[in-house]
Design a protein around this motif. Structure first.
Motif, PDB file in Angstrom:
ATOM      1  N   THR A  10      37.630  42.366  39.627  1.00  0.00           N
ATOM      2  CA  THR A  10      38.306  43.409  40.403  1.00  0.00           C
ATOM      3  C   THR A  10      38.979  42.833  41.643  1.00  0.00           C
ATOM      4  O   THR A  10      40.095  43.230  42.005  1.00  0.00           O
ATOM      5  N   LEU A  11      38.310  41.891  42.294  1.00  0.00           N
ATOM      6  CA  LEU A  11      38.821  41.344  43.560  1.00  0.00           C
ATOM      7  C   LEU A  11      39.840  40.223  43.354  1.00  0.00           C
ATOM      8  O   LEU A  11      40.401  39.724  44.327  1.00  0.00           O
ATOM      9  N   ARG A  12      40.097  39.850  42.119  1.00  0.00           N
ATOM     10  CA  ARG A  12      41.109  38.834  41.845  1.00  0.00           C
ATOM     11  C   ARG A  12      42.200  39.405  40.945  1.00  0.00           C
ATOM     12  O   ARG A  12      43.270  39.775  41.406  1.00  0.00           O
ATOM     13  N   ASP A  13      41.929  39.585  39.672  1.00  0.00           N
ATOM     14  CA  ASP A  13      42.936  40.126  38.756  1.00  0.00           C
ATOM     15  C   ASP A  13      43.227  41.593  39.077  1.00  0.00           C
ATOM     16  O   ASP A  13      44.369  42.040  39.043  1.00  0.00           O
ATOM     17  N   GLY A  14      42.182  42.346  39.419  1.00  0.00           N
ATOM     18  CA  GLY A  14      42.365  43.753  39.750  1.00  0.00           C
ATOM     19  C   GLY A  14      43.217  43.958  40.983  1.00  0.00           C
ATOM     20  O   GLY A  14      44.000  44.912  41.076  1.00  0.00           O
ATOM     21  N   GLU A  15      43.093  43.057  41.933  1.00  0.00           N
ATOM     22  CA  GLU A  15      43.799  43.211  43.202  1.00  0.00           C
ATOM     23  C   GLU A  15      45.270  42.798  43.112  1.00  0.00           C
ATOM     24  O   GLU A  15      46.022  42.930  44.071  1.00  0.00           O
ATOM     25  N   GLN A  16      45.684  42.319  41.939  1.00  0.00           N
ATOM     26  CA  GLN A  16      47.084  41.928  41.763  1.00  0.00           C
ATOM     27  C   GLN A  16      47.996  43.130  41.518  1.00  0.00           C
ATOM     28  O   GLN A  16      49.206  42.981  41.382  1.00  0.00           O
ATOM     29  N   VAL A  17      47.413  44.328  41.475  1.00  0.00           N
ATOM     30  CA  VAL A  17      48.222  45.536  41.320  1.00  0.00           C
ATOM     31  C   VAL A  17      49.058  45.729  42.591  1.00  0.00           C
ATOM     32  O   VAL A  17      48.506  45.732  43.693  1.00  0.00           O
ATOM     33  N   PRO A  18      50.360  45.926  42.472  1.00  0.00           N
ATOM     34  CA  PRO A  18      51.194  46.123  43.667  1.00  0.00           C
ATOM     35  C   PRO A  18      50.701  47.307  44.499  1.00  0.00           C
ATOM     36  O   PRO A  18      50.427  48.384  43.976  1.00  0.00           O
ATOM     37  N   GLY A  19      50.583  47.063  45.808  1.00  0.00           N
ATOM     38  CA  GLY A  19      50.174  48.130  46.726  1.00  0.00           C
ATOM     39  C   GLY A  19      48.685  48.357  46.814  1.00  0.00           C
ATOM     40  O   GLY A  19      48.237  49.262  47.517  1.00  0.00           O
ATOM     41  N   CYS A  20      47.883  47.539  46.111  1.00  0.00           N
ATOM     42  CA  CYS A  20      46.428  47.767  46.090  1.00  0.00           C
ATOM     43  C   CYS A  20      45.651  46.646  46.777  1.00  0.00           C
ATOM     44  O   CYS A  20      44.455  46.487  46.546  1.00  0.00           O
ATOM     45  N   GLN A  21      46.330  45.850  47.590  1.00  0.00           N
ATOM     46  CA  GLN A  21      45.660  44.730  48.233  1.00  0.00           C
ATOM     47  C   GLN A  21      44.620  45.208  49.241  1.00  0.00           C
ATOM     48  O   GLN A  21      44.820  46.200  49.942  1.00  0.00           O
ATOM     49  N   LEU A  22      43.527  44.475  49.317  1.00  0.00           N
ATOM     50  CA  LEU A  22      42.448  44.779  50.240  1.00  0.00           C
ATOM     51  C   LEU A  22      42.377  43.712  51.320  1.00  0.00           C
ATOM     52  O   LEU A  22      42.714  42.553  51.076  1.00  0.00           O
ATOM     53  N   ASN A  23      41.900  44.104  52.514  1.00  0.00           N
ATOM     54  CA  ASN A  23      41.644  43.085  53.532  1.00  0.00           C
ATOM     55  C   ASN A  23      40.244  42.508  53.305  1.00  0.00           C
ATOM     56  O   ASN A  23      39.488  42.968  52.435  1.00  0.00           O
ATOM     57  N   THR A  24      39.882  41.522  54.080  1.00  0.00           N
ATOM     58  CA  THR A  24      38.616  40.822  53.863  1.00  0.00           C
ATOM     59  C   THR A  24      37.409  41.746  54.021  1.00  0.00           C
ATOM     60  O   THR A  24      36.467  41.691  53.233  1.00  0.00           O
ATOM     61  N   VAL A  25      37.439  42.606  55.024  1.00  0.00           N
ATOM     62  CA  VAL A  25      36.326  43.531  55.246  1.00  0.00           C
ATOM     63  C   VAL A  25      36.142  44.443  54.038  1.00  0.00           C
ATOM     64  O   VAL A  25      35.017  44.683  53.577  1.00  0.00           O
ATOM     65  N   GLU A  26      37.244  44.947  53.496  1.00  0.00           N
ATOM     66  CA  GLU A  26      37.171  45.821  52.320  1.00  0.00           C
ATOM     67  C   GLU A  26      36.669  45.063  51.095  1.00  0.00           C
ATOM     68  O   GLU A  26      35.894  45.593  50.295  1.00  0.00           O
ATOM     69  N   LYS A  27      37.096  43.805  50.956  1.00  0.00           N
ATOM     70  CA  LYS A  27      36.630  43.002  49.820  1.00  0.00           C
ATOM     71  C   LYS A  27      35.128  42.768  49.894  1.00  0.00           C
ATOM     72  O   LYS A  27      34.430  42.798  48.872  1.00  0.00           O
ATOM     73  N   ILE A  28      34.622  42.529  51.097  1.00  0.00           N
ATOM     74  CA  ILE A  28      33.177  42.346  51.266  1.00  0.00           C
ATOM     75  C   ILE A  28      32.441  43.620  50.877  1.00  0.00           C
ATOM     76  O   ILE A  28      31.389  43.581  50.225  1.00  0.00           O
ATOM     77  N   GLN A  29      32.988  44.760  51.274  1.00  0.00           N
ATOM     78  CA  GLN A  29      32.384  46.051  50.929  1.00  0.00           C
ATOM     79  C   GLN A  29      32.294  46.225  49.412  1.00  0.00           C
ATOM     80  O   GLN A  29      31.257  46.635  48.875  1.00  0.00           O
ATOM     81  N   VAL A  30      33.379  45.888  48.705  1.00  0.00           N
ATOM     82  CA  VAL A  30      33.378  45.993  47.246  1.00  0.00           C
ATOM     83  C   VAL A  30      32.403  44.979  46.635  1.00  0.00           C
ATOM     84  O   VAL A  30      31.654  45.313  45.709  1.00  0.00           O
ATOM     85  N   ALA A  31      32.396  43.749  47.159  1.00  0.00           N
ATOM     86  CA  ALA A  31      31.512  42.712  46.622  1.00  0.00           C
ATOM     87  C   ALA A  31      30.042  43.107  46.727  1.00  0.00           C
ATOM     88  O   ALA A  31      29.255  42.900  45.797  1.00  0.00           O
ATOM     89  N   LYS A  32      29.663  43.688  47.857  1.00  0.00           N
ATOM     90  CA  LYS A  32      28.276  44.131  48.017  1.00  0.00           C
ATOM     91  C   LYS A  32      27.933  45.245  47.034  1.00  0.00           C
ATOM     92  O   LYS A  32      26.816  45.306  46.502  1.00  0.00           O
ATOM     93  N   GLN A  33      28.902  46.128  46.778  1.00  0.00           N
ATOM     94  CA  GLN A  33      28.679  47.196  45.809  1.00  0.00           C
ATOM     95  C   GLN A  33      28.559  46.621  44.398  1.00  0.00           C
ATOM     96  O   GLN A  33      27.742  47.091  43.588  1.00  0.00           O
ATOM     97  N   LEU A  34      29.354  45.600  44.089  1.00  0.00           N
ATOM     98  CA  LEU A  34      29.261  44.951  42.782  1.00  0.00           C
ATOM     99  C   LEU A  34      27.898  44.286  42.597  1.00  0.00           C
ATOM    100  O   LEU A  34      27.341  44.280  41.497  1.00  0.00           O
ATOM    101  N   GLU A  35      27.360  43.757  43.682  1.00  0.00           N
ATOM    102  CA  GLU A  35      26.019  43.169  43.621  1.00  0.00           C
ATOM    103  C   GLU A  35      24.987  44.248  43.302  1.00  0.00           C
ATOM    104  O   GLU A  35      24.088  44.043  42.471  1.00  0.00           O
ATOM    105  N   LEU A  36      25.101  45.414  43.951  1.00  0.00           N
ATOM    106  CA  LEU A  36      24.200  46.535  43.658  1.00  0.00           C
ATOM    107  C   LEU A  36      24.362  47.006  42.219  1.00  0.00           C
ATOM    108  O   LEU A  36      23.394  47.394  41.563  1.00  0.00           O
ATOM    109  N   LEU A  37      25.599  46.974  41.732  1.00  0.00           N
ATOM    110  CA  LEU A  37      25.886  47.391  40.359  1.00  0.00           C
ATOM    111  C   LEU A  37      25.229  46.461  39.350  1.00  0.00           C
ATOM    112  O   LEU A  37      24.857  46.899  38.258  1.00  0.00           O
ATOM    113  N   GLY A  38      25.078  45.190  39.715  1.00  0.00           N
ATOM    114  CA  GLY A  38      24.388  44.247  38.843  1.00  0.00           C
ATOM    115  C   GLY A  38      25.282  43.277  38.101  1.00  0.00           C
ATOM    116  O   GLY A  38      24.862  42.705  37.080  1.00  0.00           O
ATOM    117  N   VAL A  39      26.523  43.062  38.590  1.00  0.00           N
ATOM    118  CA  VAL A  39      27.388  42.104  37.902  1.00  0.00           C
ATOM    119  C   VAL A  39      26.839  40.694  38.093  1.00  0.00           C
ATOM    120  O   VAL A  39      26.229  40.377  39.113  1.00  0.00           O
TER     121      VAL A  39
END
Length: 496
Positions: A10-39
């Motif tokens: 999501t944070l690499r290929d997913g973020e290549q969608v035009p207009g959907c770029q995240l800043n570092t703080v937002e990426k960390i937020q998603v990464a922590k959620q992915l950890e909770l999800l169990g990836v």
């Protein structure tokens, strides 16, 4: 049970969608959620592509604990050097390097030959293995790569030290049977394939990403590369939630993941919100209609036994319950059930009359809500409200500061207040807050017209947060400002 590893990009290929770029703080937020999800693996970025990606890989490496953090590179030493530097804080690190292997890529992208491509692939894997023990190799456009040549490439990179071999259907071209046969061919013809994990990475250009991924898994792949909500370049990638729930539903396959499926829906909402990319209503698993039933036949079946039309328990993906959506196609059983939920019991004759009125109104509206149903049943939904509006007067216009005067009846006592605001609704709500002096926050504000025309009845739906709880309110009035205040008062009347 056989173990399938979930590689989230999501944070690499997913973020290549035009207009959907995240800043570092937002990426960390998603990464922590992915950890909770169990990836199992989080592809955190392509470090050499930009300073932002480089920094994100560093910060995500610091923020998460047990998932492997992966950084993408081309088969170029400089790319790998930068990835190694970005991964320096990762507890578990992987370099994902590779090169195009299809004839169109070899001829037009690299102006090279098949033999030179194998040499470059082997050199990149060997170089990456000097720094990390976990190296994944991607054969870009493997979907259109001839199987015998692809097997030669895969065998060579495994001998060079690749621990995972990624077989991307980069253009989303393959048919499921074709892609599955490709994975099976590699499993049967590559010497040393038992020393590496075969990974899928399917795109959705023809709508077959999930089907291709599952075909790959059934034929021996044990890692899948996926994104939340199926986001990604062009038509997107394979959806994490679809693969996870397919395996949960089809236990006979004997394949399990580490995904905590109850975290799927909140993760979907987070990614959708942060990337400002709405989820289509009919999206499998996480779309708002995924567990909604509007057909009378379906509703009757679900009310008798949910298994008649549901193969997934909504609670399993983090959704509170299914939804019986009342429309012109709904039957008496659904209407009777909704009235019962709202605490209204009608005899057979009265139900028939209300049902006729319901159908007439439903033909004019896209959806029917609880307030519509209560009005049809002759119930005064505000009868038991402790707080009611006595009057509202608003002054606004071009060049005029909006001012609102509001009167409330609170348990028989009358209160008044005036306030200015950025607009008439803002002024009215500020006057309301002066009277109801509580720490409240407006979270959502939606306006909808009941019918078309300048004399429309306007509906307002609100979400107000109070004492760490979110309360839902509704107001309907030909004056949209009054409807807004009514919706806010409706929320307050529900405060505990």
């Amino acid at each position: 049970m056989d173990r399938l590893y979930i590689f989230d990009t999501t944070l690499r290929d997913g973020e290549q969608v035009p207009g959907c770029q995240l800043n570092t703080v937002e990426k960390i937020q998603v990464a922590k959620q992915l950890e909770l999800l169990g990836v199992d693996v989080i592809e955190a970025g392509f470090p050499i592509s930009s300073p932002g990606d480089y920094n994100s890989v560093i910060e995500i490496s610091k923020a998460v604990t047990w998932p492997t953090i992966c950084a993408l590179t081309r088969a170029v030493e400089k790319d790998i050097d930068v990835a190694v530097e970005a991964l320096r804080f990762a507890k578990h690190k992987r370099i994902h390097t590779g090169i195009g292997t299809s004839d169109p890529h070899i001829k037009y992208k690299f102006n090279s030959t098949r033999e030179e491509i194998i040499e470059r692939a082997v050199a990149a894997v060997k170089y990456a293995r000097r720094f990390v023990d976990d190296v994944e190799f991607y054969a870009e456009d493997a979907g259109r790569t001839e199987n015998e040549y692809l097997a030669r490439v895969v065998e060579a990179v495994i001998k060079a030290g690749a621990t995972v071999v990624n077989i991307p259907d980069t253009t989303g071209y393959c048919l499921p049977a074709e892609y599955g046969a490709k994975i099976k061919y590699l499993a049967e013809h590559v010497d040393g394939i038992d020393r590496a994990i075969i990974s899928t990475h399917c795109h959705n250009d023809l709508g077959m990403a999930t089907a291709n991924t599952m075909s790959g898994v059934i034929n021996g792949a044990r890692q899948v590369e996926v994104t939340i909500n199926g986001i990604g370049e062009r038509a997107g990638n394979t959806s994490l939630e679809e693969v996870a729930m397919i395996l949960k539903c089809h236990k006979h396959l004997g394949i399990e993941t580490n995904i905590n499926t109850t975290k799927i829906y909140p993760t979907s909402r987070m990614v959708s919100s942060l990337m400002n990319m709405p989820v289509q209503p009919n999206k499998a698993i996480v779309g708002k209609n995924a567990f909604a039933h509007s057909s009378g036949i379906h509703q009757d079946g679900v009310l008798k036994n949910v298994q008649t039309y549901e193969i997934i328990d909504p609670h399993d993906v983090g959704i509170d319950d299914n939804s019986i959506v009342l429309t012109a196609r709904s039957g008496r059983a659904a209407l009777k059930n909704r009235l019962a939920v709202l605490g209204v019991k009608l005899d057979s004759d009265k139900l028939d009359k209300v049902y006729e009125d319901f159908l007439r109104l439903a033909d004019k509206k896209k959806d029917m809500n609880d307030d519509d149903i209560l009005v049809l049943a002759g119930v005064d939904r505000t009868a038991n409200h402790r707080i009611k509006m006595d009057y509202l007067q608003v002054t606004s216009g071009v060049g005029v500061k909006p001012v609102a005067s509001l009167g409330l009846n609170i348990a028989g006592e009358h209160f008044e207040a005036c306030a200015c605001g950025n607009g008439p609704v803002d002024a009215a709500i500020k006057a309301l807050k002066k009277i109801v002096n509580r720490q409240m926050t407006l979270r959502e504000f939606t306006i909808q017209a009941i019918s078309r025309g300048s004399d429309d009845m306007g509906k307002v739906h609100m979400q107000v947060e109070y004492d760490n709880q979110v309360y839902y309110g509704f107001g309907a009035n030909t004056d949209i400002i009054a409807a807004s205040v009514e919706a806010y008062i409706d929320c307050i009347n529900k405060f505990k």
